[in-house]
Design a protein around this motif. Sequence first.
Motif, short mmCIF file in Angstrom:
data_model
loop_
_atom_site.label_atom_id
_atom_site.label_comp_id
_atom_site.label_asym_id
_atom_site.label_seq_id
_atom_site.Cartn_x
_atom_site.Cartn_y
_atom_site.Cartn_z
N VAL A 290 92.39 56.73 83.85
CA VAL A 290 93.39 56.04 83.03
C VAL A 290 94.51 57.01 82.69
CG1 VAL A 290 93.80 54.77 80.89
CG2 VAL A 290 91.59 54.56 82.07
N ASP A 291 95.75 56.61 82.92
CA ASP A 291 96.92 57.46 82.69
C ASP A 291 97.83 56.83 81.64
OD1 ASP A 291 99.00 59.29 82.87
OD2 ASP A 291 99.80 58.44 84.73
N PRO A 292 98.02 57.51 80.48
CA PRO A 292 97.29 58.69 80.00
C PRO A 292 95.97 58.26 79.36
CG PRO A 292 98.94 58.08 78.40
CD PRO A 292 99.10 57.12 79.54
N PRO A 293 94.98 59.18 79.27
CA PRO A 293 93.67 58.82 78.73
C PRO A 293 93.59 58.88 77.21
CG PRO A 293 93.59 61.05 79.56
CD PRO A 293 94.98 60.55 79.85
N ALA A 294 94.67 58.50 76.53
CA ALA A 294 94.68 58.43 75.07
C ALA A 294 93.82 57.25 74.61
CB ALA A 294 96.11 58.28 74.56
N PRO A 295 93.23 57.32 73.40
CA PRO A 295 92.31 56.26 72.96
C PRO A 295 92.89 54.86 73.06
CG PRO A 295 92.14 58.16 71.50
CD PRO A 295 93.28 58.45 72.43
N HIS A 296 94.13 54.68 72.60
CA HIS A 296 94.68 53.32 72.63
C HIS A 296 94.93 52.85 74.06
CE1 HIS A 296 98.34 55.78 72.81
NE2 HIS A 296 99.00 54.73 73.24
N ASN A 297 95.16 53.78 74.99
CA ASN A 297 95.38 53.38 76.37
C ASN A 297 94.06 53.09 77.08
OD1 ASN A 297 97.61 52.80 78.05
ND2 ASN A 297 97.09 54.54 79.35
N ILE A 298 92.98 53.74 76.65
CA ILE A 298 91.65 53.37 77.14
C ILE A 298 91.34 51.93 76.72
CG2 ILE A 298 89.19 53.86 76.95
CD1 ILE A 298 90.72 55.94 78.57
N ALA A 299 91.72 51.59 75.48
CA ALA A 299 91.53 50.20 75.01
C ALA A 299 92.31 49.23 75.89
CB ALA A 299 91.95 50.08 73.55
N ASN A 300 93.55 49.58 76.23
CA ASN A 300 94.33 48.72 77.13
C ASN A 300 93.61 48.52 78.46
OD1 ASN A 300 96.38 48.68 75.19
ND2 ASN A 300 97.54 50.34 76.15
N ALA A 301 93.09 49.63 79.01
CA ALA A 301 92.42 49.57 80.31
C ALA A 301 91.17 48.70 80.25
CB ALA A 301 92.06 50.98 80.77
N LEU A 302 90.43 48.79 79.16
CA LEU A 302 89.22 47.97 79.01
C LEU A 302 89.56 46.49 78.89
CD1 LEU A 302 87.28 50.31 76.57
CD2 LEU A 302 86.56 49.71 78.90
N ALA A 303 90.64 46.18 78.17
CA ALA A 303 91.06 44.78 78.05
C ALA A 303 91.48 44.24 79.41
CB ALA A 303 92.20 44.66 77.05
N ALA A 304 92.26 45.03 80.15
CA ALA A 304 92.67 44.61 81.49
C ALA A 304 91.46 44.41 82.39
CB ALA A 304 93.62 45.65 82.10
N ALA A 305 90.51 45.35 82.30
CA ALA A 305 89.30 45.24 83.11
C ALA A 305 88.50 44.00 82.74
CB ALA A 305 88.44 46.49 82.92
N GLY A 306 88.42 43.68 81.44
CA GLY A 306 87.70 42.50 81.00
C GLY A 306 88.28 41.23 81.58
N LEU A 307 89.61 41.12 81.59
CA LEU A 307 90.24 39.93 82.15
C LEU A 307 90.04 39.86 83.65
CD1 LEU A 307 93.56 39.94 80.10
CD2 LEU A 307 91.72 38.28 79.92
N ALA A 308 90.15 41.01 84.32
CA ALA A 308 89.95 41.03 85.76
C ALA A 308 88.51 40.66 86.13
CB ALA A 308 90.30 42.42 86.31
N ARG A 309 87.55 41.20 85.39
CA ARG A 309 86.14 40.88 85.66
C ARG A 309 85.85 39.40 85.39
NH1 ARG A 309 82.66 43.67 88.47
NH2 ARG A 309 80.99 43.87 86.94
N ALA A 310 86.52 38.84 84.39
CA ALA A 310 86.37 37.41 84.12
C ALA A 310 86.85 36.58 85.30
CB ALA A 310 87.14 37.03 82.86
N PHE A 311 87.78 37.13 86.06
CA PHE A 311 88.30 36.43 87.25
C PHE A 311 87.48 36.74 88.50
CE2 PHE A 311 91.61 35.34 90.44
CZ PHE A 311 91.88 34.05 90.00
N GLY A 312 86.42 37.55 88.34
CA GLY A 312 85.55 37.82 89.47
C GLY A 312 85.88 39.05 90.28
N VAL A 313 86.73 39.93 89.73
CA VAL A 313 87.14 41.13 90.45
C VAL A 313 86.02 42.16 90.44
CG1 VAL A 313 88.72 43.11 90.30
CG2 VAL A 313 89.60 40.77 90.10
N SER A 314 85.87 42.90 91.53
CA SER A 314 84.80 43.88 91.66
C SER A 314 85.06 45.13 90.81
CB SER A 314 84.64 44.31 93.12
OG SER A 314 85.75 45.10 93.52
N ALA A 315 83.99 45.86 90.53
CA ALA A 315 84.12 47.13 89.80
C ALA A 315 84.99 48.11 90.57
CB ALA A 315 82.74 47.72 89.53
N ALA A 316 84.84 48.15 91.88
CA ALA A 316 85.63 49.07 92.70
C ALA A 316 87.12 48.78 92.58
CB ALA A 316 85.18 48.99 94.16
#
Length: 474
Positions: A290-316
């Motif tokens: 995650v760029d940059p790996p600041a705490p609030h940006n990690i939260a952004n990445a997790l939210a994006a990942a959650g939406l993508a996973r809800a759509f069936g996107v792979s972990a890779a």
Amino acid sequence: MPSEFTGKHVTVAGLGVSGVPAAKVLHGLGAHVTVVNDGDDERARAQAAELEALGVTVRLGDGDTLPEGTELIVTAPGWKPTKPLFTAAGQAGVPVWGDVELAWRLRGLDGRKPAPWLAVTGTNGKTTTVQMLASILKAAGLRTAAVGNIGVSLLDAVTGEQEYDVLAVELSSYQLHWAPSLRAHSAAVLNLAPDHLDWHGSMEAYAADKGRIYEGNQVACVYNVDATDKPSTEDLVRAADVEEGCRAIGFTGGTPGPSQLGVVEGLLVDRAFVEDRQKNAQELAEVSDVDPPAPHNIANALAAAGLARAFGVSAAAVRDGLRAFTPDAHRIAHVADVDGVAYVDDSKATNTHATEASLAAYESIVWIAGGLAKGATFDELVTGAAKRLRGAVLIGADRALIREALARHAPEVPVVDLDRTDTGAMLQAVQEARRLARPGDTVLLAPACASMDMFTNYNQRGDAFAQAVRELGA
């Protein structure tokens, strides 16, 4: 081909990035379009001439009067609900839509299968999260685009020739207020903090408009487990009327529970979209991806990942998309190291909530702050950051509010108060920050204020900071 708009008298409220496309689309669908606009400047006149050449009626300098015969208003998102035009519309029983509502209703009008929407809102982090999401979706091989409040018109996305599998949609509280029938595939509210209260009237109304994004969600309502403000994003999920089977999916900077995404030993992990989530977790990426790996940006990445996973996107694909993502300028961007001091540009931190997250990312800070406060107070922000502050340099029209908060809650922190609001003040601010900083410190531009007292926008403010830093190292 006739449409529901053929022959309909539609008033478009406001020219600009949403009004002009809306007027063109509605005219093309056979509506009788009248555009009303408060301003009558050179830019407005040029836009009016373009529309009038198509046969659209334009009224400049009169955005308050409801044109006779109006059957529908399509408004620019920033127009306040208290405007006389909307009062008159309410009295006449005329519905009011925003450009997002119009785009939602136009999906599939040309016979194509409508692309689902993965929608994001929040006080801060919307644009970054939507761009991360689009990067992840592209890594999964999906045809997508980052659209909405991000600057790419939703109307263009749903009516243009390009076909999409899914859209990553950024929505502001203004846009959500005027989008009563929006029903996303899945949606996330990243965070909630007081903002735009002059427009919404209260924090409760602001939160309610943000919460509209969850209405009718089909698969997942993604919320911030770590949020402590009330109402929380989880409260908004609980209040939403969603489709049967839609799940509440949390994201946290800590260890995730079942139906959550979080962080374990430097890894982003998923305990929501896995088999037997009581016992299992799926590694998605490393924190360092995650760029940059600041705490609030990690939260952004997790939210994006959650939406993508809800759509069936792979972990890779989550991992590959996060690695490919490059953040926009002026968002906690490292400019340079000079004499062992890091200089970081977070000019996009235009309110206290964004600045709180930015300050939390560093251990020892010389803080450059100030500008237009927009009614904000700074006591809570300063109290939380006091132990991290080596010093502060204040600029801008409302710097006294920050200075007084520092005096109350961090009296030991050295403060330089620059009594000037010209653009050249940034060079002096950086020079003063350099004087206060020690090797290992971070000089952080995180103003907690809007920029328009001194600069055209936060981009120009950030550019001025970066230029001043480059002059230090020259």
